[in-house]
Design an enzyme around this catalytic site. Structure first.
Site, PDB file in Angstrom:
ATOM      1  N   CYS A  52      14.916 -29.159 -24.559  1.00 19.08           N
ATOM      2  CA  CYS A  52      14.290 -29.533 -25.620  1.00 19.08           C
ATOM      3  C   CYS A  52      14.869 -28.729 -26.727  1.00 19.08           C
ATOM      4  O   CYS A  52      14.186 -29.006 -27.778  1.00 19.08           O
ATOM      5  CB  CYS A  52      12.854 -29.137 -25.467  1.00 19.08           C
ATOM      6  SG  CYS A  52      12.464 -27.340 -25.450  1.00 19.08           S
ATOM      7  N   CYS A  55      15.334 -23.152 -26.737  1.00 23.08           N
ATOM      8  CA  CYS A  55      15.857 -21.968 -26.528  1.00 23.08           C
ATOM      9  C   CYS A  55      16.716 -21.535 -27.711  1.00 23.08           C
ATOM     10  O   CYS A  55      16.529 -20.447 -28.207  1.00 23.08           O
ATOM     11  CB  CYS A  55      16.798 -21.997 -25.144  1.00 23.08           C
ATOM     12  SG  CYS A  55      16.142 -22.366 -23.961  1.00 23.08           S
ATOM     13  N   CYS A 156      15.841 -24.063 -17.621  1.00 24.06           N
ATOM     14  CA  CYS A 156      16.605 -25.124 -17.380  1.00 24.06           C
ATOM     15  C   CYS A 156      17.951 -24.761 -17.195  1.00 24.06           C
ATOM     16  O   CYS A 156      18.305 -25.354 -16.077  1.00 24.06           O
ATOM     17  CB  CYS A 156      16.634 -26.255 -18.505  1.00 24.06           C
ATOM     18  SG  CYS A 156      14.978 -26.633 -19.204  1.00 24.06           S
ATOM     19  N   CYS A 190      10.681 -20.401 -20.514  1.00 23.44           N
ATOM     20  CA  CYS A 190      10.431 -21.895 -21.317  1.00 23.44           C
ATOM     21  C   CYS A 190       9.894 -21.720 -22.576  1.00 23.44           C
ATOM     22  O   CYS A 190       8.508 -22.324 -22.418  1.00 23.44           O
ATOM     23  CB  CYS A 190      10.178 -22.503 -20.118  1.00 23.44           C
ATOM     24  SG  CYS A 190      10.381 -24.442 -20.385  1.00 23.44           S
ATOM     25  N   HIS A 227       1.554  -9.654 -13.908  1.00 21.63           N
ATOM     26  CA  HIS A 227       0.239  -9.286 -13.424  1.00 21.63           C
ATOM     27  C   HIS A 227       0.228  -7.698 -13.440  1.00 21.63           C
ATOM     28  O   HIS A 227      -0.968  -7.340 -13.653  1.00 21.63           O
ATOM     29  CB  HIS A 227       0.239  -9.842 -12.020  1.00 21.63           C
ATOM     30  CG  HIS A 227      -1.099  -9.528 -11.105  1.00 21.63           C
ATOM     31  ND1 HIS A 227      -2.316  -9.966 -11.492  1.00 21.63           N
ATOM     32  CD2 HIS A 227      -1.179  -8.660 -10.036  1.00 21.63           C
ATOM     33  CE1 HIS A 227      -3.166  -9.470 -10.876  1.00 21.63           C
ATOM     34  NE2 HIS A 227      -2.800  -8.891  -9.812  1.00 21.63           N
ATOM     35  N   CYS A 230      -0.784  -6.748 -17.212  1.00 20.92           N
ATOM     36  CA  CYS A 230      -1.530  -7.568 -18.061  1.00 20.92           C
ATOM     37  C   CYS A 230      -2.931  -6.826 -18.331  1.00 20.92           C
ATOM     38  O   CYS A 230      -3.229  -6.069 -17.442  1.00 20.92           O
ATOM     39  CB  CYS A 230      -2.065  -8.725 -17.090  1.00 20.92           C
ATOM     40  SG  CYS A 230      -3.195  -9.877 -18.001  1.00 20.92           S
ATOM     41  N   CYS A 256      -4.005 -18.820 -13.534  1.00 20.80           N
ATOM     42  CA  CYS A 256      -2.745 -17.773 -13.838  1.00 20.80           C
ATOM     43  C   CYS A 256      -1.892 -17.609 -12.858  1.00 20.80           C
ATOM     44  O   CYS A 256      -2.290 -17.408 -11.829  1.00 20.80           O
ATOM     45  CB  CYS A 256      -3.499 -16.672 -14.248  1.00 20.80           C
ATOM     46  SG  CYS A 256      -2.131 -15.426 -15.182  1.00 20.80           S
ATOM     47  N   CYS A 265       6.456 -10.000 -21.039  1.00 16.55           N
ATOM     48  CA  CYS A 265       5.662 -10.447 -22.110  1.00 16.55           C
ATOM     49  C   CYS A 265       4.258  -9.616 -22.505  1.00 16.55           C
ATOM     50  O   CYS A 265       4.088  -9.538 -23.591  1.00 16.55           O
ATOM     51  CB  CYS A 265       5.084 -12.063 -21.625  1.00 16.55           C
ATOM     52  SG  CYS A 265       6.479 -12.937 -21.092  1.00 16.55           S
ATOM     53  N   CYS A 277       0.774 -15.372 -24.095  1.00 11.19           N
ATOM     54  CA  CYS A 277      -0.131 -16.432 -23.625  1.00 11.19           C
ATOM     55  C   CYS A 277      -1.638 -15.854 -23.239  1.00 11.19           C
ATOM     56  O   CYS A 277      -2.564 -16.439 -23.677  1.00 11.19           O
ATOM     57  CB  CYS A 277       0.452 -16.947 -22.170  1.00 11.19           C
ATOM     58  SG  CYS A 277       2.237 -17.763 -22.400  1.00 11.19           S
ATOM     59  N   CYS A 287       6.745 -19.555 -16.173  1.00  9.38           N
ATOM     60  CA  CYS A 287       7.826 -20.169 -16.540  1.00  9.38           C
ATOM     61  C   CYS A 287       9.212 -19.291 -16.563  1.00  9.38           C
ATOM     62  O   CYS A 287      10.115 -19.965 -16.582  1.00  9.38           O
ATOM     63  CB  CYS A 287       7.840 -20.532 -18.207  1.00  9.38           C
ATOM     64  SG  CYS A 287       7.909 -18.963 -19.504  1.00  9.38           S
TER      65      CYS A 287
HETATM   66 FE1  FSX Z   1      14.361 -25.836 -21.191  1.00  8.10          FE
HETATM   67 FE2  FSX Z   1      15.414 -24.557 -23.565  1.00  8.10          FE
HETATM   68 FE3  FSX Z   1      12.015 -24.937 -21.896  1.00  8.10          FE
HETATM   69 FE4  FSX Z   1      12.851 -26.014 -23.705  1.00  8.10          FE
HETATM   70  O1  FSX Z   1      16.228 -25.765 -24.964  1.00  8.10           O
HETATM   71  S1  FSX Z   1      13.703 -23.684 -20.865  1.00  8.10           S
HETATM   72  S2  FSX Z   1      12.788 -27.192 -21.699  1.00  8.10           S
HETATM   73  S3  FSX Z   1      10.944 -24.622 -23.781  1.00  8.10           S
HETATM   74  O2  FSX Z   1      13.781 -24.507 -24.285  1.00  8.10           O
HETATM   75  O3  FSX Z   1      16.177 -25.333 -21.993  1.00  8.10           O
HETATM   76 FE1  SF4 Z   2      -3.166 -11.092 -13.281  1.00  3.98          FE
HETATM   77 FE2  SF4 Z   2      -3.141 -13.359 -14.920  1.00  3.98          FE
HETATM   78 FE3  SF4 Z   2      -5.543 -11.920 -14.129  1.00  3.98          FE
HETATM   79 FE4  SF4 Z   2      -3.817 -11.098 -15.969  1.00  3.98          FE
HETATM   80  S1  SF4 Z   2      -4.955 -12.701 -16.253  1.00  3.98           S
HETATM   81  S2  SF4 Z   2      -4.762  -9.921 -14.298  1.00  3.98           S
HETATM   82  S3  SF4 Z   2      -1.743 -11.724 -14.986  1.00  3.98           S
HETATM   83  S4  SF4 Z   2      -4.109 -12.998 -12.797  1.00  3.98           S
END
Ligand code: FSX
Ligand code: SF4
Length: 354
Positions: A52, A55, A156, A190, A227, A230, A256, A265, A277, A287
């Site tokens: 998409c 990246c 991907c 992703c 996890h 988090c 989750c 993250c 997120c 992802c």
């Molecule tokens: Fe894939 Fe790249 Fe997901 Fe997109 O281009 S890892 S679909 S957000 O970003 O290849």
């Molecule tokens: Fe684990 Fe998700 Fe709960 Fe965070 S929100 S403690 S990552 S299950």
């Protein structure tokens, strides 16, 4: 030689969001290493398959270093379908010329999955000077063997990702199905965080390949479970679960997948350290995991295989156990992906943890 050693570099790369001004320390060091490097910087050839473009967009959003610093002081991005100028066969001829002139030296970055259906005709990248369409498959066959390092950017390119989701009419596969497994460094996500891309490139250029996990991911970025770090973990441990979006509590019941996904993250944060997120009440969709997305869907439904509180094993053991349990619970047609072809585990001899 760079004026920061690898340990210091890893410390900077794995620093939490609280660490600021990283570029002031490591960008000049890398620039100096480049200037001293015999033969100059290895060029980077970045090509795109079924994707998409997220990246590349993520890369452009790099903050430390910013894109100007990245392009002028860190990497030699010789070819990129969206950032390079040129068109027609001159574009393709230029790409082949860079690969030929830098045989054994260039870094090949692949974004997107490889569509195998119809002999690759679903993914042409241009025409050669005779007017013949060049497919991504042709290009990979022709130049991947000459690359010094190969990086799969995004889920991907790493494992097939969204592009290879069922029913996968285009027969998309990750790069490892196409190229010798142990030659590829995977940077899934992703999309992947810009630091994961830039940090991996910088490590490659300064110190060679980083230590990888069993799925070819640099441990310095993918070594821990979501996890495990988090900020809602205390809710999980105390069985306080959000039942609706926007409520306090662990997001497990809202789908989750943090207990099976690896990445930093929660500590690195996204969008210039502003959030991630779970911070915005969105469950982790897993992802960065090879099972994404077929085995991590539905994104907003609880996976029954992910057990509740009271788990006392280590975080990584939980992740491995969940991956297997999840695969087992979701039907043989999908589990087949997990245990065979699409997600082939590989083993690395590791001298250090990261
Ligand atoms: Fe894939 Fe790249 Fe997901 Fe997109 O281009 S890892 S679909 S957000 O970003 O290849
Ligand atoms: Fe684990 Fe998700 Fe709960 Fe965070 S929100 S403690 S990552 S299950």
């Amino acid at each position: 030689m760079a004026n920061i050693d690898r340990r210091q570099f890893l410390k900077l790369c794995t620093a939490s969001a609280a660490a600021v001004g990283l570029s002031q320390l490591w960008v000049p060091a890398i620039g100096e290493a480049y200037r001293k490097a015999a033969g100059g910087n290895p060029p980077i050839i970045w090509i795109q398959g079924s994707a998409c473009n997220g990246c590349s967009t993520s890369l452009v959003n790099t903050v430390h270093p910013d894109m100007r610093e990245l392009l002028s002081e860190i990497i030699d991005l010789s070819f990129h379908p969206g950032l390079s100028s040129g068109a027609g066969n001159l574009f393709i001829d230029g790409l082949y010329r860079i690969a030929t002139e830098n045989k054994g030296k260039f870094i090949l970055v692949v974004e997107g999955a490889i569509p195998l259906a119809h002999k690759g005709a679903l993914n042409t990248i241009g025409e050669d000077s005779s007017g013949k369409a060049v497919t991504l498959i042709d290009l990979l066959k022709n130049i991947s063997g000459s690359a010094r390092f190969i990086i799969a950017v995004g889920s991907c390119a790493s494992f097939g990702g969204i592009s290879a989701a069922e029913p996968n009419y285009a027969e998309c596969v990750g790069l490892e199905k196409f190229i010798e497994v142990n030659k590829v460094i995977n940077i899934p996500g992703c999309p992947p965080h810009p630091d994961w891309i830039v940090g991996t490139l910088a490590h490659l250029l300064l110190y060679g390949p980083p230590v990888l996990d069993d799925y070819g991911r640099p441990k310095m970025f993918y070594g821990g479970l979501i996890h495990n770090n988090c900020p809602r973990r205390q809710y999980f441990d105390n069985s306080i679960f959000a039942k609706n979006f926007g409520e306090d509590g662990c997001l497990l019941y809202l789908g989750c997948k943090g207990p099976l996904a690896h990445g930093d993250c929660p500590t690195r944060l996204w969008n210039s350290t502003s959030s991630w997120c779970v911070d915005v009440n969105a469950p982790c969709i897993g992802c960065t995991d090879p099972s994404f997305p077929d085995l991590t869907m539905p994104f907003y439904k609880r996976m029954p295989e992910i057990k509740g509180p009271g788990i006392t094993s280590t975080a990584d053991a939980i992740g491995i156990g969940l991956g297997v349990a999840t695969a087992a619970g979701l039907g043989a047609h999908l589990a087949g992906n997990y245990f065979t072809g699409r997600i082939g585990p590989r083993k690395h001899k590791e001298e250090e943890d990261v």
